[in-house]
Each structure stands twice: as C-alpha cells, then as structure tokens.
Design a protein around this motif. Structure first.
Motif, PDB file in Angstrom:
ATOM      1  N   ASN A 112       1.327  -1.220  -0.124  1.00 31.18           N
ATOM      2  CA  ASN A 112      -0.183   0.061  -0.412  1.00 31.18           C
ATOM      3  C   ASN A 112       0.653   1.228  -0.132  1.00 31.18           C
ATOM      4  N   LEU A 113       0.766   2.418  -0.693  1.00 32.89           N
ATOM      5  CA  LEU A 113       1.522   3.473  -0.918  1.00 32.89           C
ATOM      6  C   LEU A 113       0.753   4.487  -1.283  1.00 32.89           C
ATOM      7  N   LEU A 132       1.545   3.766 -20.006  1.00 29.30           N
ATOM      8  CA  LEU A 132       1.583   2.304 -18.760  1.00 29.30           C
ATOM      9  C   LEU A 132       0.800   2.826 -17.804  1.00 29.30           C
ATOM     10  N   SER A 133       0.444   1.410 -17.533  1.00 27.04           N
ATOM     11  CA  SER A 133      -0.323   1.705 -15.950  1.00 27.04           C
ATOM     12  C   SER A 133       0.039   2.009 -15.055  1.00 27.04           C
ATOM     13  N   VAL A 134       0.045   2.840 -14.181  1.00 26.50           N
ATOM     14  CA  VAL A 134       0.681   3.670 -13.135  1.00 26.50           C
ATOM     15  C   VAL A 134       2.120   2.390 -12.619  1.00 26.50           C
ATOM     16  N   ASN A 135       0.806   0.951 -12.028  1.00 28.08           N
ATOM     17  CA  ASN A 135       1.989   0.626 -11.275  1.00 28.08           C
ATOM     18  C   ASN A 135       3.359   0.383 -11.966  1.00 28.08           C
ATOM     19  N   THR A 136       3.414  -0.007 -12.933  1.00 29.00           N
ATOM     20  CA  THR A 136       4.199  -0.168 -13.513  1.00 29.00           C
ATOM     21  C   THR A 136       5.218   1.671 -14.260  1.00 29.00           C
ATOM     22  N   TRP A 137       4.605   1.939 -14.066  1.00 28.00           N
ATOM     23  CA  TRP A 137       5.815   3.638 -14.124  1.00 28.00           C
ATOM     24  C   TRP A 137       5.824   3.674 -12.622  1.00 28.00           C
ATOM     25  N   ILE A 138       5.521   3.506 -11.524  1.00 24.76           N
ATOM     26  CA  ILE A 138       6.498   3.670 -10.199  1.00 24.76           C
ATOM     27  C   ILE A 138       7.401   2.132  -9.892  1.00 24.76           C
ATOM     28  N   VAL A 139       7.121   1.329 -10.580  1.00 26.85           N
ATOM     29  CA  VAL A 139       8.313  -0.305 -10.589  1.00 26.85           C
ATOM     30  C   VAL A 139       9.569   0.570 -11.321  1.00 26.85           C
ATOM     31  N   ARG A 140       9.263   0.989 -12.609  1.00 22.99           N
ATOM     32  CA  ARG A 140      10.590   1.386 -13.558  1.00 22.99           C
ATOM     33  C   ARG A 140      11.043   3.200 -12.515  1.00 22.99           C
ATOM     34  N   ALA A 141      10.313   3.538 -12.360  1.00 20.99           N
ATOM     35  CA  ALA A 141      10.756   5.062 -11.062  1.00 20.99           C
ATOM     36  C   ALA A 141      11.828   4.218 -10.254  1.00 20.99           C
TER      37      ALA A 141
END
Length: 175
Positions: A112-113, A132-141
């Motif tokens: 949970n973020l 991108l999905s938000v999840n994918t963007w956060i993982v990449r970041a």
C-alpha cells in the motif's frame, strides 16, 4: 493474440479423449466444455501475465504489459529509455536491471502506497504520457532510482525464515 484458437484446440483434445470413454464420457464432456471456456481463458491470461512479468524483470526499467480487449490479449512493450548521449557517459552508463529473483522473491508482492493527491495525479499523468499503467511506471521509477544509487545488486538474499506474512491472499475468478 486471439485466445479462441487455443480454447478450441483444448476443446478438440478433450472431445477426442472423451471418445475413448464411450457414450457416457462424451455426454459428460459435452456438458463440461461450455463451462470450461471461461476457466481456460483465465488460465491462459494468467500464464501470459506471468510471462510478461518475467520479461519485464529482464527489461527493467522497460516493461511488458498484457491488456485484454474483448477476447483478444495484447502486449504493450515499453523499452527502457535510450542510453544517454556520449557527453553524459563520462562516468559510464548506468545499467538498470533487476537482480534475478529466487524462491519466494520471484513472486510479485502488493504494497500500500500513500501519496499526496497532487503527487498521485502527476504519477498518473506521467504514466499515461508513457502509455504505461501507474503500477508499471512506479516500478520503473523505483528501479531507476535504485540503479542510480547503485543498490540493485547489493542486497543479499534473505535467509530462510518462517513465513511471517500478514493478511490473506486470494486468487481466482468470479462470475
């Protein structure tokens, strides 16, 4: 990728197997096959999603996402950002790769973020801009941030400890 041909192949194989069992087996197969359609499609999508996760781990910070439209599964491939220009590589390029996951670490985990509303909106805009999905963007970041700090490969594998997970995990499908 159209899933119908794979579902039909499985139907054909089950009918062939039922032929060996006689009339009762054929009748049972005919009753079961319509209800198996959704389960087979879901299982195929889960397999494709697992494959996309493995590929994404190798492409990090690039990614592969599976998207379903109608009965068709599609793949969205986001390559890693291009290498910096020669002037920016004086210290050498930073390679951003996830360390190979082993054992329990191979599974995806949920966290949970909590973000301020304006930061969430900015992340959603950035993800949408990149397709991108938000999840994918956060993982990449996160992967990119860890790579710039040189932390991706420095954490040792966790020692075997008893499972101390909190909460419950559910999987499956519902109609």
């Amino acid at each position: 990728m159209e899933l119908t041909q794979y579902v039909e192949n499985l139907r054909r194989e089950l009918r062939t197997a039922a032929e060996v069992g006689g009339e009762d087996a054929r009748a049972l197969a005919d009753r079961l096959l319509p209800s198996l359609d959704s389960a087979v499609r879901l299982t195929l999508l889960e397999a494709l999603s697992a494959a996309a996760d493995e590929i994404s781990a190798e492409l990090a910070p690039g990614s592969v996402d599976v998207r379903l439209r109608g009965g068709t599964a599609g793949f969205v491939v986001t390559p890693p950002p291009a290498a910096p220009a020669a002037a920016d590589t004086a210290a050498g390029p930073v390679e951003v790769r996830l360390p190979p996951a082993e054992g329990d670490d191979a599974a995806m985990v949920r966290i949970n973020l909590r973000l301020p509303a304006n930061v969430k909106a900015l992340a959603e805009d950035a993800a949408a801009t990149g397709g991108l999905s938000v999840n994918t963007w956060i993982v990449r970041a996160v992967v990119a941030a860890l790579a710039t700090e040189g932390r991706l490969a420095t954490r040792p594998a966790p020692a075997q400890q008893p499972d101390r997970s909190v909460g419950q995990s559910y999987s499956g499908w519902a109609r």
